[in-house]
Design an enzyme around this catalytic site. Sequence first.
Site: not given
Ligand code: NDP
Length: 475
Positions: A254, A220
């Site tokens: 999002c 997502e």
């Molecule tokens: P990120 O992609 O930066 O991070 C999401 C999660 O993935 C965090 O817990 C992060 O850890 C973790 N992560 C980072 N690198 C890795 C990896 N290599 N392997 C596994 N996990 C990893 O997103 P954001 O937290 O910045 O969220 C914002 C984004 O989420 C926006 O683009 C938004 O549109 C999207 N979003 C989409 C939704 C949907 O339903 N389509 C709903 C809500 C948000 P950490 O942050 O601790 O580094």
Amino acid sequence: MGSPVKNLHPAEVVERARKAREAQAVWARYSLTQRVRALRGLWAHLMRERGRLAAVIHEETGKPLAEVEAMDVDAAALILRHFTKNAHRLLQDRAVPLPWFLLNKEAHVRYAPRGVIALVTPWNMPFLIPFGDMVPALLAGNAVLLKPSEWTTKTALYLADRMRASGLFPEGLLQVCVGDGAVGAEVLKHADMVLFTGSTATGRKVAAAAAERLIPCVLELGGNHAMIVAADAPLERAAKAAVWGRFANSGQICVGVERCLVHEAVYDAFCARLEAEVKTLRAGSPGTYEQDLGRLIFPGQLAVVERHLADAREKGARVVGGETDAGRTTSSPALVFDAKPGMLVMSEETFGPVLSVMKVARVDEALIIANAGRHGLAASVWTRDLEKGAEWASLLEAGLVSVNDVLIHYAACSLPFGGWKDSGLGRRHGDQGLRMFCEEQSLVIHEWPADTPDLWWFPYGRLKSRALAFLARLG
Ligand code: NDP
């Protein structure tokens, strides 16, 4: 930017995955009725301290209290109700019809748990997303390894603590793995499926890791909601929707409206309404219900907001608002008028309090611009002609479309929720939002005659081949 939490050591992740797996073996033996009862009981337990839950989220994210209650807590209740109400219909063994020449056999589909589900979640909805995805994962008989964003771990840990305290689940069924992306990558090594919510860039890495291990992966990802305002749009509702749809949660949604594509006949009137609406938003005081605006949850998001606004100004847009506060925690709501397709605010997801507005000559032109990018999560059309609106909506390349509405799909959780193109893979909610957490098992039972071979077994022969061809034609 330094991490606000210490990473869990990889050996600790291994240990948590082991505990989750142990708990899952016990949980899988609970009947579906018992699982439904346990999850409803957990909700009752959380709601006895509803104020405490809301306070944890409010303090961790700085979201207005009214928004925490409506968007994180009440929306979670809707998801719980949807899945617990439909669990038996969706998960019980299902008899399926066979072609008539197989009438001596019966067939069933069984839904078995996958095992341990990794939920990797972002910072914008730190309760709604983990809780809303944990409910179906657990109902299906799985354990959960939750990797919350490093910026919102307190809410996740509170949920795990309340779950433990409820005494309704096998010890260790939900394991929280705290840390940054490296911990997320580690978690993926021990899960049987991953549901990832986050940015498109990280989503690609998660998909690659899942492919390496051949585990199912649901993504997502980000969006770039285009709101098309036709000449006959209900302007007051449209302007209020654009402002709420962009500035709720300070733009960190999002499916939030990022771009308004407005017919030239109503462009000036719509822009004037937007300006007037934004002026009514109250910074308010934290902890009260009279607060409309919060702050950026992830401090690094401010740099994206500033870069997008600087780019828009440089390329000739008129920007109203968008001032960074003294503590560099957030930006005031920004309206970017006279936006053009080449600007970052139009082509990329800002995920902050920035709403761009562009004038278009025709709805057809707006549809082309709306579909131009790689995102395909949410989009809306605004017109008093509902039939025309539904037709335009069908031309939008997005998973979540609406006529005269915004940000409604997550709460309308009987609908599948997810994006097209770079906005995702798979769907949460709806029917598949529960079944995806199961391995499907197809069962055939040969009933009669007990001791006779089937016609298509050895030995082959001309007559047999003709008889089989005839039967196959009959279906
Ligand atoms: P990120 O992609 O930066 O991070 C999401 C999660 O993935 C965090 O817990 C992060 O850890 C973790 N992560 C980072 N690198 C890795 C990896 N290599 N392997 C596994 N996990 C990893 O997103 P954001 O937290 O910045 O969220 C914002 C984004 O989420 C926006 O683009 C938004 O549109 C999207 N979003 C989409 C939704 C949907 O339903 N389509 C709903 C809500 C948000 P950490 O942050 O601790 O580094």
